[in-house]
Design a protein around this motif. Structure first.
Motif, PDB file in Angstrom:
ATOM      1  N   ASP A 109       0.875  -1.171   0.000  1.00  0.00           N
ATOM      2  CA  ASP A 109       0.000   0.000   0.000  1.00  0.00           C
ATOM      3  C   ASP A 109       0.914   1.224   0.000  1.00  0.00           C
ATOM      4  OD1 ASP A 109      -1.739   2.075   0.491  1.00  0.00           O
ATOM      5  OD2 ASP A 109      -2.173   1.475   2.571  1.00  0.00           O
ATOM      6  N   ALA A 110       1.191   1.761  -1.176  1.00  0.00           N
ATOM      7  CA  ALA A 110       2.184   2.831  -1.308  1.00  0.00           C
ATOM      8  C   ALA A 110       1.681   4.187  -0.840  1.00  0.00           C
ATOM      9  CB  ALA A 110       2.647   2.934  -2.765  1.00  0.00           C
ATOM     10  N   GLU A 150       9.797  -9.643  -5.462  1.00  0.00           N
ATOM     11  CA  GLU A 150       9.150  -8.708  -6.379  1.00  0.00           C
ATOM     12  C   GLU A 150       8.111  -7.907  -5.599  1.00  0.00           C
ATOM     13  OE1 GLU A 150       7.672 -10.262 -10.041  1.00  0.00           O
ATOM     14  OE2 GLU A 150       9.244 -11.793 -10.171  1.00  0.00           O
ATOM     15  N   PHE A 151       7.933  -6.659  -5.984  1.00  0.00           N
ATOM     16  CA  PHE A 151       7.017  -5.774  -5.279  1.00  0.00           C
ATOM     17  C   PHE A 151       5.979  -5.215  -6.240  1.00  0.00           C
ATOM     18  CE2 PHE A 151      11.097  -5.718  -3.145  1.00  0.00           C
ATOM     19  CZ  PHE A 151      10.759  -5.893  -1.815  1.00  0.00           C
ATOM     20  N   VAL A 152       4.738  -5.181  -5.781  1.00  0.00           N
ATOM     21  CA  VAL A 152       3.673  -4.545  -6.546  1.00  0.00           C
ATOM     22  C   VAL A 152       3.168  -3.377  -5.705  1.00  0.00           C
ATOM     23  CG1 VAL A 152       1.465  -4.817  -7.707  1.00  0.00           C
ATOM     24  CG2 VAL A 152       3.054  -6.759  -7.596  1.00  0.00           C
ATOM     25  N   LEU A 153       3.394  -2.169  -6.198  1.00  0.00           N
ATOM     26  CA  LEU A 153       3.023  -0.956  -5.471  1.00  0.00           C
ATOM     27  C   LEU A 153       1.660  -0.468  -5.944  1.00  0.00           C
ATOM     28  CD1 LEU A 153       6.028  -1.190  -4.809  1.00  0.00           C
ATOM     29  CD2 LEU A 153       6.237   1.284  -5.157  1.00  0.00           C
ATOM     30  N   TYR A 154       0.724  -0.367  -4.996  1.00  0.00           N
ATOM     31  CA  TYR A 154      -0.626   0.100  -5.294  1.00  0.00           C
ATOM     32  C   TYR A 154      -0.758   1.550  -4.838  1.00  0.00           C
ATOM     33  CZ  TYR A 154      -1.741  -4.775  -6.160  1.00  0.00           C
ATOM     34  OH  TYR A 154      -1.746  -6.048  -6.673  1.00  0.00           O
ATOM     35  N   GLY A 155      -1.138   2.439  -5.786  1.00  0.00           N
ATOM     36  CA  GLY A 155      -1.281   3.837  -5.435  1.00  0.00           C
ATOM     37  C   GLY A 155      -1.306   4.732  -6.650  1.00  0.00           C
ATOM     38  N   ASP A 156      -1.144   6.024  -6.409  1.00  0.00           N
ATOM     39  CA  ASP A 156      -1.160   7.017  -7.481  1.00  0.00           C
ATOM     40  C   ASP A 156       0.094   6.852  -8.335  1.00  0.00           C
ATOM     41  OD1 ASP A 156      -0.707   9.486  -8.932  1.00  0.00           O
ATOM     42  OD2 ASP A 156      -2.252  10.398  -7.676  1.00  0.00           O
ATOM     43  N   ASN A 181     -11.408   0.840  -4.693  1.00  0.00           N
ATOM     44  CA  ASN A 181     -10.260   1.083  -5.562  1.00  0.00           C
ATOM     45  C   ASN A 181      -9.128   1.798  -4.817  1.00  0.00           C
ATOM     46  OD1 ASN A 181      -9.117   0.726  -8.198  1.00  0.00           O
ATOM     47  ND2 ASN A 181      -9.289   2.936  -8.518  1.00  0.00           N
ATOM     48  N   SER A 182      -9.165   1.741  -3.498  1.00  0.00           N
ATOM     49  CA  SER A 182      -8.085   2.332  -2.707  1.00  0.00           C
ATOM     50  C   SER A 182      -6.854   1.434  -2.765  1.00  0.00           C
ATOM     51  CB  SER A 182      -8.529   2.512  -1.257  1.00  0.00           C
ATOM     52  OG  SER A 182      -8.773   1.256  -0.653  1.00  0.00           O
ATOM     53  N   SER A 183      -5.705   2.016  -2.494  1.00  0.00           N
ATOM     54  CA  SER A 183      -4.452   1.261  -2.548  1.00  0.00           C
ATOM     55  C   SER A 183      -4.449   0.110  -1.547  1.00  0.00           C
ATOM     56  CB  SER A 183      -3.269   2.204  -2.280  1.00  0.00           C
ATOM     57  OG  SER A 183      -3.470   2.966  -1.106  1.00  0.00           O
ATOM     58  N   MET A 184      -5.023   0.331  -0.362  1.00  0.00           N
ATOM     59  CA  MET A 184      -5.033  -0.721   0.653  1.00  0.00           C
ATOM     60  C   MET A 184      -5.929  -1.885   0.258  1.00  0.00           C
ATOM     61  SD  MET A 184      -6.061  -0.552   4.703  1.00  0.00           S
ATOM     62  CE  MET A 184      -4.815   0.661   5.133  1.00  0.00           C
ATOM     63  N   VAL A 185      -7.123  -1.576  -0.197  1.00  0.00           N
ATOM     64  CA  VAL A 185      -8.081  -2.630  -0.570  1.00  0.00           C
ATOM     65  C   VAL A 185      -7.577  -3.410  -1.780  1.00  0.00           C
ATOM     66  CG1 VAL A 185     -10.404  -3.087  -1.438  1.00  0.00           C
ATOM     67  CG2 VAL A 185     -10.065  -1.491   0.464  1.00  0.00           C
ATOM     68  N   ARG A 186      -7.043  -2.716  -2.774  1.00  0.00           N
ATOM     69  CA  ARG A 186      -6.535  -3.403  -3.968  1.00  0.00           C
ATOM     70  C   ARG A 186      -5.358  -4.319  -3.610  1.00  0.00           C
ATOM     71  NH1 ARG A 186      -7.390  -0.973  -8.990  1.00  0.00           N
ATOM     72  NH2 ARG A 186      -6.160  -2.706  -9.820  1.00  0.00           N
ATOM     73  N   ASN A 243      -0.383 -11.989  -5.170  1.00  0.00           N
ATOM     74  CA  ASN A 243       0.766 -11.670  -4.318  1.00  0.00           C
ATOM     75  C   ASN A 243       0.738 -12.551  -3.079  1.00  0.00           C
ATOM     76  OD1 ASN A 243       1.941  -9.391  -5.849  1.00  0.00           O
ATOM     77  ND2 ASN A 243       0.002  -8.382  -5.378  1.00  0.00           N
ATOM     78  N   ASP A 244       1.889 -12.672  -2.433  1.00  0.00           N
ATOM     79  CA  ASP A 244       2.026 -13.610  -1.309  1.00  0.00           C
ATOM     80  C   ASP A 244       1.843 -12.963   0.053  1.00  0.00           C
ATOM     81  OD1 ASP A 244       2.827 -15.853  -3.036  1.00  0.00           O
ATOM     82  OD2 ASP A 244       4.638 -14.658  -3.385  1.00  0.00           O
ATOM     83  N   ALA A 245       1.994 -11.645   0.146  1.00  0.00           N
ATOM     84  CA  ALA A 245       1.920 -10.940   1.425  1.00  0.00           C
ATOM     85  C   ALA A 245       1.677  -9.471   1.143  1.00  0.00           C
ATOM     86  CB  ALA A 245       3.214 -11.130   2.207  1.00  0.00           C
ATOM     87  N   MET A 246       1.376  -8.704   2.213  1.00  0.00           N
ATOM     88  CA  MET A 246       1.203  -7.260   2.012  1.00  0.00           C
ATOM     89  C   MET A 246       1.637  -6.499   3.252  1.00  0.00           C
ATOM     90  SD  MET A 246      -2.802  -6.061   2.444  1.00  0.00           S
ATOM     91  CE  MET A 246      -2.338  -4.317   2.448  1.00  0.00           C
ATOM     92  N   PHE A 247       1.951  -5.222   3.032  1.00  0.00           N
ATOM     93  CA  PHE A 247       2.138  -4.356   4.184  1.00  0.00           C
ATOM     94  C   PHE A 247       1.688  -2.941   3.861  1.00  0.00           C
ATOM     95  CE2 PHE A 247       6.235  -3.105   2.357  1.00  0.00           C
ATOM     96  CZ  PHE A 247       6.372  -1.789   2.780  1.00  0.00           C
ATOM     97  N   SER A 248       1.418  -2.190   4.946  1.00  0.00           N
ATOM     98  CA  SER A 248       0.895  -0.837   4.810  1.00  0.00           C
ATOM     99  C   SER A 248       1.346  -0.001   5.992  1.00  0.00           C
ATOM    100  CB  SER A 248      -0.636  -0.877   4.760  1.00  0.00           C
ATOM    101  OG  SER A 248      -1.182   0.430   4.801  1.00  0.00           O
TER     102      SER A 248
END
Length: 334
Positions: free
Chosen positions: A6-7, A32-38, A76-81, A91-96
């Protein structure tokens, strides 16, 4: 291994998030990282997109948002996505670094809990006086009310985490209580004591009083979320006030006091380093089907780097599935 980020969460997002991720990416090439955000804001601070993918989102969950309502309305928020991507296996894990309550809700309602775990718990790492590994305490706020069986489950998960991530062979598990004697506490704590004492594969050492939380007497301390949150805030607040007052006393009492402060500065830095929790990473939401970690909103680059290390260690050691296996065995033995 892929981590959803959650970027847009936190006080200094997305800059500090991106910088921390790039530092971690340079350390562990198999991540690998997937950044969700603007996307525009992320690209402004991203130096190198190796092993980094950006998924554009146009909504943010704010610190003032009501948690459950936010994850349901801001789809469609970065956290929810990010949470949805973990749920769907992308993805295997997440952080915020964002809204704690919203992340708890996203973890429980989107990613989902381990079947045999009644309630996930929030577990930070606190500094202790005699070990760089610190002490893990859970729950510190995810569950204001608890049952004895919850504390038993949290003790098992905390023990597995301490073995995998902190490399402690037989973690000492303590129960936070209002006395060290076995018969102390209310009905909940007396029942929890008996359950923990008879739980196989954990090293239960008995009750721990709140004045010993930072003394290093245990590696994992279990408690209900109301008590844990109050103890955590009191501990953090006391440490912050003491350090502030010590600095003020040394700097505002004349020339000779300032000279003395300069002499003892290296020792004072050691005290500050002891209470620096950045190397511990973030607070883990234990009991979910995948690793989810919450870092402080004011986290710096180093905290994010070590939060990624936490997740990396959990993924490498298959920590979540170990907990799953344990609870399945426990269920079948009944």
């Amino acid at each position: 291994m892929k981590i959803a980020v959650d970027a847009m969460g936190g006080d200094n997002a997305p800059q500090v998030v991106v910088e921390g991720i790039e530092k971690a990416r340079d350390e562990w090439s198999d991540l690998e990282f997937v950044l969700y955000g603007d996307e525009t804001k992320i690209k402004e601070v991203l130096q190198n997109n190796k092993n980094i993918t950006i998924v554009h989102t146009d909504e943010e969950i704010l610190g003032t948002d009501e948690p459950v309502k936010a994850i349901r309305s801001k789809k469609n928020s970065s956290m929810v996505r990010a949470a949805r991507s973990v749920k769907d296996g992308e993805n295997d894990a997440m952080f915020s670094l964002g809204n704690t309550g919203a992340l708890l809700a996203a973890g429980i309602f989107i990613i989902g809990r381990i079947k045999q775990v009644d309630r996930p718990a929030l577990m930070p790492t606190l500094p202790v006086t005699n070990s760089p590994l610190g002490v893990n305490m859970l729950d510190v706020g995810a569950n204001a009310e608890a049952k004895a069986t919850y504390l038993q489950q949290w003790a098992v998960m905390g023990s597995i985490y301490a073995q995998d991530v902190k490399q402690i062979k037989e973690p000492r598990i303590g129960l936070l209580n209002n006395g060290s004697e076995a018969d102390k506490g209310d009905t909940l704590h007396k029942e929890a004591y008996e359950l923990l004492k008879n739980t196989e594969e954990i090293n239960f050492i008995g009750n721990v009083e709140s004045n010993d939380i930072l003394a290093g007497v245990a590696d994992v301390i279990v408690t209900d979320g109301f008590t844990g949150n109050a103890a955590l805030k009191a501990t953090e607040g006391t440490a912050r006030i003491i350090l502030h007052e010590l600095k003020k006393a040394l700097m505002n009492n004349g020339f000779f006091t300032k000279m003395g402060a300069a002499i003892v500065a290296p020792s004072l830095k050691g005290i500050k380093d002891t209470f620096d929790t950045s190397r511990a990473g973030g607070a883990v939401l234990l009991g979910l089907k995948s690793p989810v970690v919450k870092a402080h909103g004011a986290a710096d680059v180093d905290t994010i780097f070590y939060t990624v290390k936490q997740i990396y260690d959990m993924l490498l050691n298959d920590t979540v599935n170990k907990a799953n296996t344990y609870f399945e065995k426990m269920q079948s033995d009944k």
